[in-house]
Motif scaffolding. Structure first.
Motif, PDB file in Angstrom:
ATOM      1  N   ASN A  97      26.774   6.275 -37.123  1.00 38.24           N
ATOM      2  CA  ASN A  97      25.706   6.097 -36.134  1.00 38.24           C
ATOM      3  C   ASN A  97      26.154   6.484 -34.727  1.00 38.24           C
ATOM      4  OD1 ASN A  97      23.865   5.179 -38.048  1.00 38.24           O
ATOM      5  ND2 ASN A  97      24.454   3.032 -37.780  1.00 38.24           N
ATOM      6  N   SER A  98      27.447   6.429 -34.463  1.00 42.98           N
ATOM      7  CA  SER A  98      27.944   6.788 -33.133  1.00 42.98           C
ATOM      8  C   SER A  98      27.974   8.292 -32.914  1.00 42.98           C
ATOM      9  CB  SER A  98      29.351   6.219 -32.931  1.00 42.98           C
ATOM     10  OG  SER A  98      30.301   6.936 -33.720  1.00 42.98           O
ATOM     11  N   LEU A  99      27.845   9.056 -33.984  1.00 43.50           N
ATOM     12  CA  LEU A  99      28.013  10.509 -33.897  1.00 43.50           C
ATOM     13  C   LEU A  99      26.695  11.269 -33.769  1.00 43.50           C
ATOM     14  CD1 LEU A  99      30.750  10.894 -36.644  1.00 43.50           C
ATOM     15  CD2 LEU A  99      31.095  10.976 -34.172  1.00 43.50           C
ATOM     16  N   ILE A 100      25.617  10.691 -34.236  1.00 39.45           N
ATOM     17  CA  ILE A 100      24.334  11.396 -34.251  1.00 39.45           C
ATOM     18  C   ILE A 100      23.313  10.622 -33.441  1.00 39.45           C
ATOM     19  CG2 ILE A 100      22.457  12.264 -35.692  1.00 39.45           C
ATOM     20  CD1 ILE A 100      24.373  12.808 -37.868  1.00 39.45           C
ATOM     21  N   GLU A 101      22.742  11.283 -32.452  1.00 42.50           N
ATOM     22  CA  GLU A 101      21.724  10.639 -31.628  1.00 42.50           C
ATOM     23  C   GLU A 101      20.389  10.586 -32.376  1.00 42.50           C
ATOM     24  OE1 GLU A 101      21.442  12.636 -27.932  1.00 42.50           O
ATOM     25  OE2 GLU A 101      23.482  12.146 -27.284  1.00 42.50           O
ATOM     26  N   HIS A 102      19.608   9.576 -32.048  1.00 35.91           N
ATOM     27  CA  HIS A 102      18.234   9.428 -32.566  1.00 35.91           C
ATOM     28  C   HIS A 102      18.186   9.236 -34.084  1.00 35.91           C
ATOM     29  CE1 HIS A 102      17.403  10.690 -28.539  1.00 35.91           C
ATOM     30  NE2 HIS A 102      17.768  11.941 -28.747  1.00 35.91           N
ATOM     31  N   ARG A 103      19.315   8.898 -34.699  1.00 34.27           N
ATOM     32  CA  ARG A 103      19.326   8.588 -36.124  1.00 34.27           C
ATOM     33  C   ARG A 103      20.254   7.405 -36.357  1.00 34.27           C
ATOM     34  NH1 ARG A 103      17.306  13.420 -36.283  1.00 34.27           N
ATOM     35  NH2 ARG A 103      16.282  14.282 -38.127  1.00 34.27           N
ATOM     36  N   GLN A 104      19.813   6.478 -37.182  1.00 29.75           N
ATOM     37  CA  GLN A 104      20.630   5.315 -37.487  1.00 29.75           C
ATOM     38  C   GLN A 104      20.633   5.093 -38.993  1.00 29.75           C
ATOM     39  OE1 GLN A 104      22.348   2.905 -35.174  1.00 29.75           O
ATOM     40  NE2 GLN A 104      22.241   4.904 -34.154  1.00 29.75           N
ATOM     41  N   MET A 105      21.832   5.003 -39.563  1.00 25.49           N
ATOM     42  CA  MET A 105      21.962   4.738 -40.995  1.00 25.49           C
ATOM     43  C   MET A 105      22.064   3.230 -41.207  1.00 25.49           C
ATOM     44  SD  MET A 105      24.826   6.220 -43.663  1.00 25.49           S
ATOM     45  CE  MET A 105      24.403   7.921 -43.312  1.00 25.49           C
ATOM     46  N   ASP A 106      21.445   2.763 -42.281  1.00 23.37           N
ATOM     47  CA  ASP A 106      21.431   1.318 -42.538  1.00 23.37           C
ATOM     48  C   ASP A 106      21.439   1.084 -44.041  1.00 23.37           C
ATOM     49  OD1 ASP A 106      21.370  -1.373 -42.141  1.00 23.37           O
ATOM     50  OD2 ASP A 106      19.533  -1.393 -40.948  1.00 23.37           O
ATOM     51  N   CYS A 107      21.680  -0.174 -44.412  1.00 25.09           N
ATOM     52  CA  CYS A 107      21.672  -0.560 -45.836  1.00 25.09           C
ATOM     53  C   CYS A 107      20.952  -1.902 -45.941  1.00 25.09           C
ATOM     54  CB  CYS A 107      23.097  -0.643 -46.369  1.00 25.09           C
ATOM     55  SG  CYS A 107      23.205  -0.957 -48.137  1.00 25.09           S
ATOM     56  N   GLU A 108      19.655  -1.857 -45.742  1.00 25.83           N
ATOM     57  CA  GLU A 108      18.868  -3.092 -45.652  1.00 25.83           C
ATOM     58  C   GLU A 108      18.859  -3.892 -46.947  1.00 25.83           C
ATOM     59  OE1 GLU A 108      15.028  -1.826 -44.354  1.00 25.83           O
ATOM     60  OE2 GLU A 108      15.517  -2.150 -42.235  1.00 25.83           O
ATOM     61  N   ASP A 109      18.700  -3.195 -48.097  1.00 28.98           N
ATOM     62  CA  ASP A 109      18.595  -3.922 -49.370  1.00 28.98           C
ATOM     63  C   ASP A 109      19.954  -4.226 -49.985  1.00 28.98           C
ATOM     64  OD1 ASP A 109      19.409  -1.451 -50.241  1.00 28.98           O
ATOM     65  OD2 ASP A 109      17.699  -1.092 -51.580  1.00 28.98           O
ATOM     66  N   GLY A 110      21.045  -3.792 -49.302  1.00 28.85           N
ATOM     67  CA  GLY A 110      22.382  -4.046 -49.816  1.00 28.85           C
ATOM     68  C   GLY A 110      22.770  -3.151 -50.973  1.00 28.85           C
ATOM     69  N   ILE A 111      21.903  -2.200 -51.333  1.00 31.65           N
ATOM     70  CA  ILE A 111      22.177  -1.351 -52.497  1.00 31.65           C
ATOM     71  C   ILE A 111      22.163   0.133 -52.144  1.00 31.65           C
ATOM     72  CG2 ILE A 111      21.385  -0.677 -54.811  1.00 31.65           C
ATOM     73  CD1 ILE A 111      20.213  -3.444 -55.137  1.00 31.65           C
ATOM     74  N   ASN A 112      21.136   0.576 -51.395  1.00 32.35           N
ATOM     75  CA  ASN A 112      21.010   1.994 -51.083  1.00 32.35           C
ATOM     76  C   ASN A 112      20.924   2.214 -49.577  1.00 32.35           C
ATOM     77  OD1 ASN A 112      20.810   3.566 -53.696  1.00 32.35           O
ATOM     78  ND2 ASN A 112      19.271   1.977 -54.054  1.00 32.35           N
ATOM     79  N   LEU A 113      21.520   3.322 -49.122  1.00 30.64           N
ATOM     80  CA  LEU A 113      21.539   3.662 -47.703  1.00 30.64           C
ATOM     81  C   LEU A 113      20.276   4.422 -47.323  1.00 30.64           C
ATOM     82  CD1 LEU A 113      25.241   4.872 -47.418  1.00 30.64           C
ATOM     83  CD2 LEU A 113      24.340   2.618 -46.853  1.00 30.64           C
ATOM     84  N   ILE A 114      19.807   4.166 -46.113  1.00 30.66           N
ATOM     85  CA  ILE A 114      18.658   4.878 -45.571  1.00 30.66           C
ATOM     86  C   ILE A 114      18.996   5.365 -44.174  1.00 30.66           C
ATOM     87  CG2 ILE A 114      16.944   3.584 -46.906  1.00 30.66           C
ATOM     88  CD1 ILE A 114      16.417   1.999 -44.248  1.00 30.66           C
ATOM     89  N   VAL A 115      18.187   6.293 -43.656  1.00 36.18           N
ATOM     90  CA  VAL A 115      18.343   6.786 -42.291  1.00 36.18           C
ATOM     91  C   VAL A 115      17.029   6.592 -41.552  1.00 36.18           C
ATOM     92  CG1 VAL A 115      18.793   8.799 -40.835  1.00 36.18           C
ATOM     93  CG2 VAL A 115      20.085   8.485 -42.952  1.00 36.18           C
ATOM     94  N   ARG A 116      17.124   5.983 -40.381  1.00 33.69           N
ATOM     95  CA  ARG A 116      15.953   5.831 -39.520  1.00 33.69           C
ATOM     96  C   ARG A 116      15.979   6.945 -38.478  1.00 33.69           C
ATOM     97  NH1 ARG A 116      13.683   0.898 -40.204  1.00 33.69           N
ATOM     98  NH2 ARG A 116      14.964  -0.717 -41.219  1.00 33.69           N
TER      99      ARG A 116
END
Length: 627
Positions: A254-273
């Motif tokens: 997340n520190s490397l790409i502006e305007h995009r944030q990676m997360d793992c809300e469900d604890g299983i799969n990664l998403i990008v906002r």
């Protein structure tokens, strides 16, 4: 006790053990082949002891300490002062036969590691290795993967960037074991498959790699989170929520790409906002995926180990390349990074890393590796030249310029290297050719205006030669070259005669300007390549300065050049005019008489596609000067 002292203590202990066991083996009358294993082990331990540096890093200690301990386990059977018996002799023979292949393999691995790290000077910091294509960089990375199975991780240049969708969380112990197993497996595409089958079946290690990396991060996060909750349920103090390697992965990405944030809300799969919405990570670009891949690899490398990275620049945009590796080096300061790269800008960006040169590679497993030689040349330039398998041609100019384009077509079997000045051409050519035992040679081409015949003759043994014309483009005005082009555009001797006359007339018109430019250049050359002699007092400094400036005789230089140019005009000496007339606009004279507007492009085309055109122009250079 220092790390070196600890390791020496273990080496001495193991050496005594193996030496005693050798005596037992000789008494038991083991075969010469097996006795040789004992002797080779003792020789290796002795060599290791002799080559250890005073400042031994934790990384090197761990690696070689494990190697030494392993030798002790191979030769564990001992008489311990008792008399030799027939049963013991049989038992000893049985043990050695059972362990023979393992001992041979461990000796091979240990010798390789010692030789490699000795060549690298038992570096305590990061390393960047450069070398020409075919110098064995990828083979070296695979050999390191084989011989550093528990002390490091090798990140291959070949990656299959397919991210799976997970249906649940796996057991952390199992995912860790599977990841560790995968890190030891060769991952490249040097294989094949049946055309009726599936390509991914041929490279399962590459295909499963991303899944193993992410699966272990997810499993670890779940295990740590469950442990934390269980401690709270059991009445423990609610402290700071523990950070996992997945949390760290997300933070770095997340520190490397502006305007995009990676997360793992469900604890299983990664998403990008992103501003355009939320999407799964398997829909990311290759650059975004490889960042996630590299972060996951580095953060899960063994503690105090080695991280070998083959082509760290692969798939990464220049804007994030250095930021990513800076962040990863900061995150894993316990590890030593070894970069094998073609990207010289990246290599130069590793300012705290030692730079080494893979001088040669003999298949399958012999490398000559050295620190960059001290030449006085800029480090990025030297690394680029050492990566060339062709001879080097230094010239004045800028990369991408028309001058360099012409040199590259005239000398296709050389690496053309433009540098800033005539002095750089001379100094770098001499410096490169002083590098010992190097397969390639350097040559230089310089402007001859400011050198007399005696000076030019003195430079020839150093493989430095004068440009036969004032401007490299003037070669295209060579009379034979024009005669070769003329019939293609329905022109002949009359037009060529007009070109020759036009060049002489233009020189006559520009004569005073040419004199002024020549004298200006000569003054600049004098001040750039000479210096005031050192004085022991101010009076002597003043005398030396006056002597230095007295050598600059503007009127004399101008008159000498004026006389030379007037003679060329008077003699209508076209060839001589081309050798002294600095004017990149001479193509306009050709275009006027040939009635074309693209003389330069036509000339380049002839030089590129017709060997005869190249032969004509190469006649202007001394025979055999660039071989």
């Amino acid at each position: 006790m220092s790390l070196k002292e600890k390791l020496l203590h273990q080496i001495n202990h193991t050496s005594k053990q193996v030496s005693q066991n050798l005596k037992d083996a000789e008494t038991a009358k083991l075969g010469e082949q097996d006795l040789e294993l004992y002797k080779k082990t003792i020789h290796y331990l002795s060599k290791l002891e002799a080559q250890l540096p005073d400042a031994l890093s934790q990384n090197h200690f761990d690696l070689f300490h494990k190697n030494v301990i392993a030798f002790g386990s191979f030769y564990s059977l001992s008489l311990a002062g008792q008399e030799m018996s027939e049963d013991f002799a049989k038992q000893l023979k049985t043990e050695i036969i059972a362990k023979r292949d393992s001992i041979i393999s461990h000796l091979e691995k240990s010798e390789f590691n010692l030789n490699l790290f000795s060549m690298l000077g038992f570096f305590n910091g990061n390393i960047v290795a450069v070398g020409a294509n075919g110098s064995g960089k990828t083979s070296l990375s695979e050999k390191l993967r084989q011989y550093l199975p528990s002390s490091g991780v090798v990140i291959s240049a070949q990656k299959l960037l397919i991210i799976p969708v997970f249906q649940g969380i796996s057991n952390f112990e199992q995912t860790s074991a599977k990841l560790l197993q995968l890190q030891k497996v060769t991952k490249n595409f040097k294989t094949s498959y049946n055309a009726d089958g599936n390509a991914t079946d041929a490279v399962p290690a590459v295909g499963f790699e991303f899944m193993r990396l992410l699966n272990n991060l997810l499993a670890e996060r779940s295990a740590i989170g469950n442990k934390y909750l269980n401690e709270i349920r059991a009445g423990g103090t609610v402290g700071e929520i523990p950070q996992t390697r997945l949390d760290q992965t997300l933070k770095i990405w997340n520190s490397l790409i502006e305007h995009r944030q990676m997360d793992c809300e469900d604890g299983i799969n990664l998403i990008v906002r992103a501003p355009e919405g939320i999407y799964p990570v398997f829909e990311m670009s290759d650059g975004e995926k490889v960042m996630l891949y590299l972060i996951a690899q580095v953060l899960q490398a063994p503690k105090d180990g080695f991280i070998i990275v083959d082509e760290p620049e692969m798939f990464l945009h220049k804007t994030v390349l250095n930021k990513l590796w800076d962040a990863l080096e900061t995150a894993r300061q316990d590890c030593i990074f070894v970069y094998l790269t073609h990207d010289l800008d990246f290599a130069s960006s590793r300012t705290t890393a030692s730079k080494v040169w893979i001088r040669s590679f003999t298949h399958p497993d012999h490398w000559e590796i050295e620190s960059l030689p001290e030449t006085g040349m800029p480090e990025p330039l030297l690394m680029e030249l050492l990566g060339s398998r062709k001879n080097i041609l230094f010239c004045e100019g800028k990369k991408g310029s028309n001058d360099v384009r012409i040199y590259e077509l005239l000398f296709p079997n050389m690496t053309v290297m433009p540098v800033d000045s005539c002095g750089d051409v001379i100094n770098y050519t001499k410096a490169f050719n002083k590098i010992p035992d190097i397969a390639t040679k350097a040559f230089g081409i310089i402007d001859s205006d400011h050198y007399g015949a005696e000076r030019l003759s003195a430079l020839s043994p150093y493989k430095i030669h004068p440009l036969p014309v004032a401007e490299i483009e003037n070669l295209f005005l060579d009379e034979s070259f024009l005669s070769s082009m003329a019939p293609r555009i329905m022109k002949g001797a009359e037009e060529i005669a007009g070109i020759k006359a036009g060049v002489i007339e233009k020189l006559e018109k520009d004569l005073e300007m040419q004199v002024a430019h020549y004298v200006s250049a000569k003054i600049n050359y004098y001040f750039n390549n000479s210096h005031v002699s050192k004085g022991n007092d101010i009076s002597e400094v003043d005398t030396n300065y006056k002597e230095f400036t007295r050598q600059v005789d503007i009127n004399k230089w101008a008159e000498e050049r004026r006389t030379e140019l007037k003679k060329i005009v008077a003699d209508r000496d076209y060839a001589k005019a081309l050798s002294v007339y600095n004017n990149k606009g001479l193509k306009s004279v050709v275009e006027k008489h040939f009635r074309i507007t693209d003389f330069f492009d036509r000339s380049i085309g002839m030089l590129q596609f017709e060997d005869g055109a190249k032969v004509i122009l190469m006649k202007n250079f001394p025979t055999g000067a660039f071989v």
